[in-house]
Design a protein around this motif. Structure first.
Motif, short mmCIF file in Angstrom:
data_model
loop_
_atom_site.label_atom_id
_atom_site.label_comp_id
_atom_site.label_asym_id
_atom_site.label_seq_id
_atom_site.Cartn_x
_atom_site.Cartn_y
_atom_site.Cartn_z
N MET A 267 0.83 -1.18 0.00
CA MET A 267 0.00 0.00 0.00
C MET A 267 0.87 1.24 0.00
SD MET A 267 -3.33 -0.03 2.37
CE MET A 267 -2.68 -1.11 3.63
N LYS A 268 0.41 2.22 -0.66
CA LYS A 268 1.16 3.47 -0.67
C LYS A 268 1.17 4.10 0.72
CE LYS A 268 1.38 5.72 -5.04
NZ LYS A 268 1.06 6.96 -5.73
N LEU A 269 2.33 4.61 1.06
CA LEU A 269 2.44 5.28 2.34
C LEU A 269 1.70 6.61 2.32
CD1 LEU A 269 6.25 4.96 3.06
CD2 LEU A 269 4.42 3.81 4.28
N PHE A 270 1.88 7.27 1.19
CA PHE A 270 1.31 8.61 1.08
C PHE A 270 0.59 8.72 -0.26
CE2 PHE A 270 5.09 9.01 3.71
CZ PHE A 270 4.64 9.77 4.77
N GLU A 271 -0.57 9.29 -0.23
CA GLU A 271 -1.26 9.57 -1.48
C GLU A 271 -0.72 10.85 -2.09
OE1 GLU A 271 -3.51 7.93 -3.28
OE2 GLU A 271 -3.20 6.26 -1.90
N LYS A 272 -0.35 11.76 -1.21
CA LYS A 272 0.17 13.06 -1.65
C LYS A 272 1.43 13.36 -0.85
CE LYS A 272 -3.63 14.45 -3.93
NZ LYS A 272 -3.61 14.76 -5.36
N CYS A 273 2.25 14.21 -1.42
CA CYS A 273 3.45 14.65 -0.72
C CYS A 273 3.06 15.45 0.53
CB CYS A 273 4.28 15.51 -1.66
SG CYS A 273 5.71 16.27 -0.87
N PRO A 274 3.59 15.07 1.69
CA PRO A 274 3.24 15.81 2.91
C PRO A 274 3.83 17.22 2.94
CG PRO A 274 4.85 14.10 3.40
CD PRO A 274 4.46 13.93 1.96
N LEU A 275 4.81 17.47 2.08
CA LEU A 275 5.42 18.80 2.08
C LEU A 275 4.68 19.77 1.18
CD1 LEU A 275 9.27 18.11 1.99
CD2 LEU A 275 7.79 18.49 3.96
N CYS A 276 4.38 19.31 -0.04
CA CYS A 276 3.82 20.26 -1.01
C CYS A 276 2.48 19.82 -1.56
CB CYS A 276 4.82 20.49 -2.15
SG CYS A 276 4.93 19.11 -3.29
N GLY A 277 2.04 18.60 -1.23
CA GLY A 277 0.75 18.14 -1.74
C GLY A 277 0.81 17.60 -3.16
N GLY A 278 2.04 17.46 -3.71
CA GLY A 278 2.20 16.95 -5.07
C GLY A 278 1.95 15.46 -5.16
N GLU A 279 1.85 14.97 -6.39
CA GLU A 279 1.65 13.54 -6.62
C GLU A 279 2.93 12.78 -6.27
OE1 GLU A 279 -0.99 11.77 -7.88
OE2 GLU A 279 -2.16 13.62 -7.65
N VAL A 280 2.79 11.60 -5.67
CA VAL A 280 3.96 10.78 -5.40
C VAL A 280 3.88 9.50 -6.22
CG1 VAL A 280 4.39 11.70 -3.09
CG2 VAL A 280 2.90 9.72 -3.35
N VAL A 281 5.03 9.05 -6.69
CA VAL A 281 5.12 7.81 -7.44
C VAL A 281 6.20 6.92 -6.81
CG1 VAL A 281 4.34 8.63 -9.68
CG2 VAL A 281 6.72 8.92 -9.06
N GLU A 282 5.95 5.62 -6.84
CA GLU A 282 6.93 4.71 -6.28
C GLU A 282 8.05 4.50 -7.29
OE1 GLU A 282 5.96 1.12 -3.65
OE2 GLU A 282 6.68 0.23 -5.50
N LYS A 283 9.28 4.60 -6.82
CA LYS A 283 10.44 4.42 -7.67
C LYS A 283 11.51 3.67 -6.92
CE LYS A 283 10.36 8.66 -10.40
NZ LYS A 283 11.09 9.90 -10.67
N GLU A 284 12.41 3.06 -7.69
CA GLU A 284 13.60 2.52 -7.05
C GLU A 284 14.65 3.62 -7.06
OE1 GLU A 284 16.16 -0.86 -8.61
OE2 GLU A 284 15.07 -1.80 -6.97
N VAL A 285 15.19 3.90 -5.89
CA VAL A 285 16.17 4.99 -5.80
C VAL A 285 17.44 4.47 -5.14
CG1 VAL A 285 14.37 6.76 -5.62
CG2 VAL A 285 15.34 5.78 -3.54
N GLU A 286 18.53 5.19 -5.39
CA GLU A 286 19.78 4.89 -4.70
C GLU A 286 19.95 5.87 -3.56
OE1 GLU A 286 22.97 4.95 -7.54
OE2 GLU A 286 22.69 2.83 -7.95
N LYS A 287 20.22 5.30 -2.40
CA LYS A 287 20.41 6.14 -1.22
C LYS A 287 21.85 5.99 -0.77
CE LYS A 287 19.17 8.21 2.74
NZ LYS A 287 18.75 9.61 2.83
N LEU A 288 22.47 7.12 -0.51
CA LEU A 288 23.85 7.14 -0.02
C LEU A 288 23.83 7.21 1.50
CD1 LEU A 288 26.70 7.43 -1.40
CD2 LEU A 288 26.51 9.84 -0.84
N LEU A 289 24.49 6.26 2.12
CA LEU A 289 24.53 6.22 3.59
C LEU A 289 25.96 6.36 4.05
CD1 LEU A 289 22.14 3.20 3.88
CD2 LEU A 289 21.59 5.51 4.59
N LYS A 290 26.13 7.10 5.12
CA LYS A 290 27.47 7.32 5.64
C LYS A 290 27.54 6.91 7.09
CE LYS A 290 28.75 11.02 2.56
NZ LYS A 290 29.13 12.42 2.41
N GLY A 291 28.67 6.37 7.46
CA GLY A 291 28.91 6.04 8.85
C GLY A 291 30.40 6.02 9.09
#
Ligand SMILES: [Zn+2]
Length: 90
Positions: free
Chosen positions: A11-35
């Motif tokens: 299920m989608k977490l968000f129907e709309k962007c909580p910041l701006c109300g824009g449409e959200v789409v599910e995508k595969e993204v690369e996240k950079l993590l640092k430690g």
């Protein structure tokens, strides 16, 4: 695409962007993590706002990020694959 929540995708977490109300789409993204000066890249699913580009992650994914950051700090990187060196440019 009608038909409620019977499809196999999460299920989608968000129907709309909580910041701006824009449409959200599910995508595969690369996240950079640092430690501790080490860096890891992980591919995860995120919901990305079309309008402002905000990425929204599920609690499972956020927990995964925390785990990876902790591993980087603790040096528990046996199951990570080395893909190159990282540099900080001036
Ligand atoms: Zn947005």
């Amino acid at each position: 695409m009608a038909g409620g929540f019977e499809n196999e995708e999460a299920m989608k977490l968000f129907e709309k962007c909580p910041l701006c109300g824009g449409e959200v789409v599910e995508k595969e993204v690369e996240k950079l993590l640092k430690g501790d000066g080490n860096t890891a890249i992980v591919k995860v699913k995120a919901e990305v706002c079309h309008h402002c580009g905000e990425r929204l992650y599920s609690p499972d994914v956020i927990a995964k990020f925390e785990d990876i950051r902790k591993r980087l700090k603790d040096g528990k990187i046996e199951n990570f694959v080395e893909i190159g060196k990282s540099y900080q440019a001036a």
